[in-house]
Every structure is written in structure tokens, then in C-alpha cells.
Design a protein around this motif. Sequence first.
Motif, mmCIF file in Angstrom:
data_model
loop_
_atom_site.group_PDB
_atom_site.id
_atom_site.type_symbol
_atom_site.label_atom_id
_atom_site.label_comp_id
_atom_site.label_asym_id
_atom_site.label_seq_id
_atom_site.Cartn_x
_atom_site.Cartn_y
_atom_site.Cartn_z
ATOM 1 N N VAL A 279 -62.183 50.127 -50.014
ATOM 2 C CA VAL A 279 -63.326 50.175 -50.930
ATOM 3 C C VAL A 279 -64.582 49.681 -50.222
ATOM 4 O O VAL A 279 -64.515 48.984 -49.197
ATOM 5 N N ASP A 280 -65.749 50.050 -50.792
ATOM 6 C CA ASP A 280 -67.014 49.598 -50.213
ATOM 7 C C ASP A 280 -67.448 48.271 -50.838
ATOM 8 O O ASP A 280 -66.660 47.626 -51.559
ATOM 9 N N ASP A 281 -68.691 47.861 -50.583
ATOM 10 C CA ASP A 281 -69.174 46.570 -51.075
ATOM 11 C C ASP A 281 -69.242 46.509 -52.595
ATOM 12 O O ASP A 281 -69.294 45.417 -53.173
ATOM 13 N N GLU A 282 -69.271 47.675 -53.235
ATOM 14 C CA GLU A 282 -69.299 47.712 -54.698
ATOM 15 C C GLU A 282 -67.933 48.030 -55.281
ATOM 16 O O GLU A 282 -67.805 48.421 -56.433
ATOM 17 N N TYR A 283 -66.904 47.875 -54.443
ATOM 18 C CA TYR A 283 -65.508 48.060 -54.843
ATOM 19 C C TYR A 283 -65.197 49.490 -55.305
ATOM 20 O O TYR A 283 -64.323 49.717 -56.135
ATOM 21 N N ARG A 284 -65.892 50.446 -54.729
ATOM 22 C CA ARG A 284 -65.607 51.852 -54.985
ATOM 23 C C ARG A 284 -64.797 52.418 -53.827
ATOM 24 O O ARG A 284 -65.028 52.062 -52.671
#
Length: 357
Positions: A279-284
Motif C-alpha cells: 500500500v502507499d502512504d494513504e494505505y491504498r
Amino acid sequence: MDATPSRSRVRRSLTPLAAGACAIALAGGCTGLGPAPAAAPAQQAAVSRAAGDLEDQYRAVIRDVLPSVVQIGAGDGLGSGIVYDDKGHIVTNAHVVGDEKTFDVSVATGEKVFKASLVSSYPEQDLAVVKLDDVPDGLRAAEFGDTDEVEVGQIVLAMGSPLGLSSSVTQGIVSAVGRTVSESSSGGGTGATLANMVQTSAAINPGNSGGALVNLDSEVIGIPTLAATDPQLGDSAAPGIGFAIPVSMVRTVADQIIKSGKVTDSGRAALDIRGRTVVDDEYRPAGVAIVSAQKGGAAEKAGLRAGDIITRIGDTRVTTITSLSEALADDDPGQKVGVTYRRGDASRTAQVTLGEI
């Protein structure tokens, strides 16, 4: 809308389904000239004859095919299967057999229960073959059609044991072909990504899985496997949207299992890696990290290694393990594809010659 297994391993203790009705209002221009004139007697007779002919076709197909569709008891679950040959082989879904090795098989008449044993299961394509321990006289194998002749709009019948109701038949049409769908790995599903699926409006309910999707020539064109679910309805079944494994894949897998006891040539492309969704920094979901690359496998030969994060296959964005499987589903072993990946802060692309599952 996600496609999830039709939960064919339905428990023997069944909860009645709630019935509902929906009214559709049709809006149209009104001439104010009163009701349309009644159809002429000749037209009414023609319509009645056409309806009678179609009904006769339905009955003929049911008489031809239903004796070849069986109910499979696997532990405390129930599903369906199709008699594949006169030697007692029965093809069904892998999620129907689950982890069981022996089964109770009931034919359409339900007069006797036969014992069967697992030949092999192939969860990667959600197919399995079981074999009757004793082949009864008069066992009738189904006739299997041609995937290339399946067309949108064809009338089809789905035969199986929905909710444990053996020898049930529903009708619909082929809604689409060439669909790629992914099963859930929960609720008894295998988690497989399945390509070239036949979409149908014929009702597919728990217990239908492993049964027969049949055309009006009495030919099996697919094995009902998935019913779509709608997250907005609490993941309940989306009416009129089901999927069947095409007969070409059924034959490919069943023939190999019967001949060799296992699938020796899947025809399915692979990168030869173990991966996990990141996931990325926004938890996507943002890609698939390579946990390990098989030595001498497709990814390693192209220079990919553990820690690389795959973000695209060709022009298709990859965000999860499922999307990676779907991106590869229509490709063939030996085909070259561009794989875009991140290594550290750099984005790179490699040409990968695909391996085989």
C-alpha cells in the motif's frame, strides 16, 4: 461488483430464502387513441405455436442432459457435477470437493447414492474430477459443445442442485463471453482468477456450482461456478449475473487429469514469483512486491528480484495480487510482456518471457 463463488458447498441445514417482488414502470408516449387493436387470430396462433415449439425444445434438452447431471455430497457440503465419460468420471468445481477425498453421488432420479473418490483437484482453474467406485449400468455421459460457437444471446439452461434441490433447471441467455473474474478465497472459494468465462443470466445459486450450462442443442457449454455479488447489498447475490467456466477449459483440465492424474499443461501464464500486495502512504493498494522469484523462472531471467514492486503489466495497472492475476489471465506462456516495476525510488521496465502456472 465482485465475482465470488456461488458457495456450492452449501450446508445440509438450509435457511429458506426470502422472496421479493419488484415492479418496473415503463414510460412512453400516449396517443390518447385508446387501446391497441387485438392481434388477429392468425397472429395469436403463430405466437402460440412458437411458444409451444420453444417449450418442447426445453423439455427435449432436459430429457437429454439432466440424467448426466449429478449431486455431489462432499463432507457436510453439497454441489453438482457432470458425468464426463462412461467410465464413471465426473467433472465438477474444485471448491465443491474442497479437501474431501470421498463423496456421495446421487443421479437425477435420486434412487441410489453411489460412492466416488477424488482423482485430482486443480484449484488454479477451480476444476476437479472424481470417479465412481462402481459404474452403474446405463450411466450416460453428457455431450460437450464448442466454446468457439458460444454467442451472446443464446438461450441456455443451468442444471444442478441449488440449495440442495437436486435436478433443478433454470433458464437465461449468454450475457457475455470472455470475462475475467476472480473468486474470493473465503467462504469456500479457491481464490483463483478465471479467464474467458461465460456470463449468463440463468440463475446460479449455492449448490449449482459444478453443474451444467447447456445450449438448446443439448450440449454442455460451461460449468456454472460463480455468482456475482453486490457490495451495496451487503455482498448478497446480484440477480442475473453468473459465470461459467468455458467447455474448452473443462475439457483441457479433465482430459489431463483422467490421463495423467494431474494437470501437466495449464496453458496459464505466470511470472514465476511469490508476491504480496503493498500500500502507499494513504494505505491504498499500490502494487505487488516480489517476495521471492523462482530460480530460472520468468521474472528472474528478466532481472527482477525480491523487493521489486510490480506496478504494470503492459498497459494494465497492477495494484493487488488479484489485479496482477487478472492482467496475466489473457496472456500465454512464452509470450513477451513489458513489466513495469519500482526498485527503490526508480521506475524500470523489463521485457519478460512468461512462464507457466
